[in-house]
Design a protein around this motif. Structure first.
Motif, mmCIF file in Angstrom:
data_model
loop_
_atom_site.group_PDB
_atom_site.id
_atom_site.type_symbol
_atom_site.label_atom_id
_atom_site.label_comp_id
_atom_site.label_asym_id
_atom_site.label_seq_id
_atom_site.Cartn_x
_atom_site.Cartn_y
_atom_site.Cartn_z
ATOM 1 N N TRP A 119 0.827 -1.203 0.000
ATOM 2 C CA TRP A 119 0.000 0.000 0.000
ATOM 3 C C TRP A 119 0.864 1.258 0.000
ATOM 4 C CZ3 TRP A 119 -1.299 4.400 2.700
ATOM 5 C CH2 TRP A 119 -2.535 4.983 2.357
ATOM 6 N N LEU A 120 1.958 1.236 0.759
ATOM 7 C CA LEU A 120 2.850 2.389 0.770
ATOM 8 C C LEU A 120 3.407 2.648 -0.629
ATOM 9 C CD1 LEU A 120 4.399 4.394 2.827
ATOM 10 C CD2 LEU A 120 6.348 2.926 2.299
ATOM 11 N N ILE A 121 3.780 1.570 -1.323
ATOM 12 C CA ILE A 121 4.397 1.707 -2.644
ATOM 13 C C ILE A 121 3.370 2.064 -3.711
ATOM 14 C CG2 ILE A 121 5.612 0.431 -4.465
ATOM 15 C CD1 ILE A 121 6.803 -1.286 -2.098
ATOM 16 N N LEU A 122 2.240 1.372 -3.720
ATOM 17 C CA LEU A 122 1.276 1.515 -4.805
ATOM 18 C C LEU A 122 0.310 2.678 -4.616
ATOM 19 C CD1 LEU A 122 0.301 -2.243 -5.309
ATOM 20 C CD2 LEU A 122 1.868 -0.872 -6.710
ATOM 21 N N VAL A 123 0.042 3.048 -3.375
ATOM 22 C CA VAL A 123 -0.990 4.054 -3.110
ATOM 23 C C VAL A 123 -0.395 5.328 -2.508
ATOM 24 C CG1 VAL A 123 -3.183 4.547 -1.954
ATOM 25 C CG2 VAL A 123 -2.713 2.238 -2.802
ATOM 26 N N TYR A 124 0.240 5.218 -1.365
ATOM 27 C CA TYR A 124 0.720 6.427 -0.693
ATOM 28 C C TYR A 124 1.735 7.190 -1.532
ATOM 29 C CZ TYR A 124 2.508 9.611 2.831
ATOM 30 O OH TYR A 124 2.886 10.742 3.506
ATOM 31 N N THR A 125 2.705 6.470 -2.094
ATOM 32 C CA THR A 125 3.789 7.139 -2.813
ATOM 33 C C THR A 125 3.292 7.976 -3.993
ATOM 34 O OG1 THR A 125 5.444 5.539 -2.085
ATOM 35 C CG2 THR A 125 5.946 6.757 -4.091
ATOM 36 N N PRO A 126 2.495 7.414 -4.914
ATOM 37 C CA PRO A 126 2.032 8.269 -6.023
ATOM 38 C C PRO A 126 1.105 9.391 -5.578
ATOM 39 C CG PRO A 126 1.062 6.070 -6.174
ATOM 40 C CD PRO A 126 2.133 6.007 -5.133
ATOM 41 N N VAL A 127 0.182 9.111 -4.665
ATOM 42 C CA VAL A 127 -0.753 10.156 -4.235
ATOM 43 C C VAL A 127 -0.006 11.287 -3.544
ATOM 44 C CG1 VAL A 127 -2.641 10.678 -2.635
ATOM 45 C CG2 VAL A 127 -2.776 8.656 -4.105
ATOM 46 N N CYS A 128 0.954 10.950 -2.702
ATOM 47 C CA CYS A 128 1.745 11.969 -2.027
ATOM 48 C C CYS A 128 2.509 12.813 -3.045
ATOM 49 C CB CYS A 128 2.702 11.315 -1.032
ATOM 50 S SG CYS A 128 3.549 12.484 0.052
ATOM 51 N N HIS A 129 3.062 12.166 -4.076
ATOM 52 C CA HIS A 129 3.767 12.915 -5.126
ATOM 53 C C HIS A 129 2.817 13.855 -5.862
ATOM 54 C CE1 HIS A 129 6.598 13.849 -8.318
ATOM 55 N NE2 HIS A 129 5.622 13.607 -9.168
ATOM 56 N N TRP A 130 1.595 13.387 -6.141
ATOM 57 C CA TRP A 130 0.641 14.225 -6.881
ATOM 58 C C TRP A 130 0.423 15.565 -6.181
ATOM 59 C CZ3 TRP A 130 -3.872 10.171 -7.571
ATOM 60 C CH2 TRP A 130 -3.444 9.138 -8.408
ATOM 61 N N LEU A 131 0.409 15.547 -4.842
ATOM 62 C CA LEU A 131 0.064 16.746 -4.083
ATOM 63 C C LEU A 131 1.264 17.465 -3.489
ATOM 64 C CD1 LEU A 131 -3.086 15.141 -2.672
ATOM 65 C CD2 LEU A 131 -3.116 17.502 -3.479
ATOM 66 N N TRP A 132 2.232 16.733 -2.979
ATOM 67 C CA TRP A 132 3.352 17.345 -2.258
ATOM 68 C C TRP A 132 4.677 17.262 -3.011
ATOM 69 C CZ3 TRP A 132 2.188 14.888 3.212
ATOM 70 C CH2 TRP A 132 1.050 15.507 3.751
ATOM 71 N N GLY A 133 4.726 16.479 -4.075
ATOM 72 C CA GLY A 133 5.973 16.324 -4.818
ATOM 73 C C GLY A 133 5.981 17.042 -6.150
ATOM 74 N N GLY A 134 4.990 17.904 -6.357
ATOM 75 C CA GLY A 134 4.926 18.646 -7.614
ATOM 76 C C GLY A 134 4.197 17.928 -8.721
ATOM 77 N N GLY A 135 3.365 16.951 -8.376
ATOM 78 C CA GLY A 135 2.619 16.190 -9.374
ATOM 79 C C GLY A 135 1.425 16.936 -9.938
ATOM 80 N N TRP A 136 0.587 16.209 -10.654
ATOM 81 C CA TRP A 136 -0.474 16.848 -11.446
ATOM 82 C C TRP A 136 -1.513 17.577 -10.606
ATOM 83 C CZ3 TRP A 136 -5.728 15.214 -11.730
ATOM 84 C CH2 TRP A 136 -6.030 14.040 -11.041
ATOM 85 N N LEU A 137 -1.829 17.081 -9.415
ATOM 86 C CA LEU A 137 -2.792 17.788 -8.574
ATOM 87 C C LEU A 137 -2.202 19.081 -8.022
ATOM 88 C CD1 LEU A 137 -4.502 14.828 -6.669
ATOM 89 C CD2 LEU A 137 -5.497 16.280 -8.451
ATOM 90 N N ALA A 138 -0.932 19.047 -7.673
ATOM 91 C CA ALA A 138 -0.268 20.283 -7.230
ATOM 92 C C ALA A 138 -0.231 21.301 -8.365
ATOM 93 C CB ALA A 138 1.145 19.970 -6.754
ATOM 94 N N GLN A 139 0.008 20.826 -9.581
ATOM 95 C CA GLN A 139 0.048 21.721 -10.738
ATOM 96 C C GLN A 139 -1.309 22.348 -11.017
ATOM 97 O OE1 GLN A 139 1.757 19.389 -13.949
ATOM 98 N NE2 GLN A 139 3.456 18.740 -12.637
ATOM 99 N N LEU A 140 -2.385 21.628 -10.659
ATOM 100 C CA LEU A 140 -3.731 22.182 -10.825
ATOM 101 C C LEU A 140 -4.087 23.186 -9.726
ATOM 102 C CD1 LEU A 140 -5.822 19.026 -11.858
ATOM 103 C CD2 LEU A 140 -5.208 20.973 -13.300
#
Length: 409
Positions: free
Chosen positions: A138-159
């Motif tokens: 779960w940490l690898i498949l779920v937490y890591t990408p979702v955290c990147h989307w918002l806190w790592g400069g991913g697509w949700l942060a860009q929006l």
């Protein structure tokens, strides 16, 4: 101009790191441990402790890198591999104006508590080995990408999605995973006809108090600076916790004739989880209203999930954390407006910000639901998820760990 170390900010984030780890061990451990039956208390403590150790190693091995390193062409979705085992992180390395070691550790404590929250969805019935495999996947498949989307400069942060301290990354994410786990695992034997009250309310209140205390580091530390923004985050966090507690207690008192200790501390957790995404963006009025809404909606959500839907989310992770995270994340787009005492919406309308917040919630919920389900199913096919009937009846403490929490029972 090269960044220079800010000692005041460093000291505050160091302190916050300790506070957030304190939330898992011992805060969440005691809170969850008191809520289960006495025959399963050690199993919950063991799960929280082992998740802390497991996630720490996975964080070093690559989770930190795939969240915060540059992902190149994949930056919108996932980070890169250059920070695996942090080869370039030394005592002089900085993230902003604090040491990267401090930032690395602070973010690790968030990654630790998130899968630990999910434990409440399958408490008293999952194999220990399966719990470890699920937490890792779960940490690898779920937490890591979702955290990147918002806190790592991913697509949700860009929006422009706002999630100050983890309402989406942590509470929506973990709440949905706990609901999926409860559905896949099925209810505990005897649910819902057999009463399964908390075995030790003193332990529950002690853990709850530690969570409230630690949450100041959780939300205030997310400012990454020791200034008025951190102070406001702590102030609204406290106000929301108090409002959530009193609201939940009052509703329970009116409905059932007596206020319960369990109710007032659960209302506190609802208020804290719901204010988390908004804590760095709203003012005291927003904190008050969000806390009242949290206490009301999360109370009725717990009643609906267990009484109407008969889903055995053992420790109410989804109706408190999942529902609270959704509400708080969307209301961030409302109460961040400067007209309501917030810090402003950076030039977009309230309607646009609410839309972005809702998209972030939906995307996270969908991703968490799908990949939590897949992880659980793969583990079930490989080694099985659930303990045997004999172990469940006897208790996981003896059945899985050959120990008991209380030798006089």
């Amino acid at each position: 101009m090269a960044a220079t170390l800010n000692q005041a900010n460093t000291a505050w984030v160091l302190t916050s790191t300790a506070l957030v780890l304190f939330m898992t061990i011992p805060g969440l451990s005691l809170f969850y441990g008191g809520l289960v039956r006495s025959k399963n208390v050690l199993s919950v403590l063991m799960q929280c402790f082992s998740i802390t150790c497991l996630v720490s190693i996975l964080w070093l091995a690559g989770a930190y890198s795939f969240i915060f390193a540059d992902g190149g062409d994949w930056q919108g979705f996932i980070g890169g591999a250059e920070k695996m085992f942090v080869p370039d992180m030394g005592t002089a390395s900085l993230t902003g104006d604090i040491p990267e070691t401090v930032y690395f550790m602070f973010q690790m404590t968030f990654a630790i508590i998130t899968p630990a929250l999910i434990v409440g969805g399958f408490a008293e019935r999952m194999k220990f080995s399966s719990m470890l495999w699920f937490s890792a996947l779960w940490l690898i498949l779920v937490y890591t990408p979702v955290c990147h989307w918002l806190w790592g400069g991913g697509w949700l942060a860009q929006l422009g999605a706002k999630d100050f301290a983890g309402g989406i990354v942590i509470h929506v994410n973990a709440g949905v995973a706990a609901l999926v786990a409860a559905l896949v695992m099925g209810p505990r034997r005897g649910f819902p006809t057999t009463a399964m009250p908390p075995h030790n309310m003193t332990m529950v209140v002690t853990g709850a108090g530690m969570l409230w205390f630690g949450w100041f580091g959780f939300n205030g530390g997310s400012a990454l600076t020791s200034n008025g923004n951190a102070g406001m985050a702590i102030a609204v966090t406290h106000i929301a916790a108090a409002a959530g507690s009193l609201t939940w207690m009052s509703i329970e008192w009116l409905r059932f004739g007596k206020p319960s200790v369990l109710g007032i501390v659960t209302g506190m957790v609802a208020g804290l989880g719901t204010i988390t995404p908004a804590s760095g963006f709203v003012g005291p009025f927003g904190g008050l209203v969000i806390g009242i809404i949290a206490g009301t909606v999360c109370f009725y959500a717990t009643q609906y999930v267990k009484r109407r839907l008969k889903i055995d989310d053992s420790l109410d992770v989804f109706p408190v954390h999942g529902v609270g995270g959704c509400i708080g994340s969307i209301l961030t787009g409302v109460f961040a407006a400067d007209s309501l005492g917030g810090l402003g919406l950076a030039g977009i309308s309230m309607q646009e910000q609410v839309g972005v917040q809702a998209l972030a919630v939906l995307a996270t919920a969908a991703w968490s639901a799908v990949f939590s389900y897949l992880a659980l199913k793969v583990i079930d096919m490989a080694i099985g998820l659930r303990v045997s009937e004999d172990i469940e009846v006897e208790g996981l403490d003896i059945g899985l760990h050959e120990e008991t929490g209380y030798h006089n029972l």
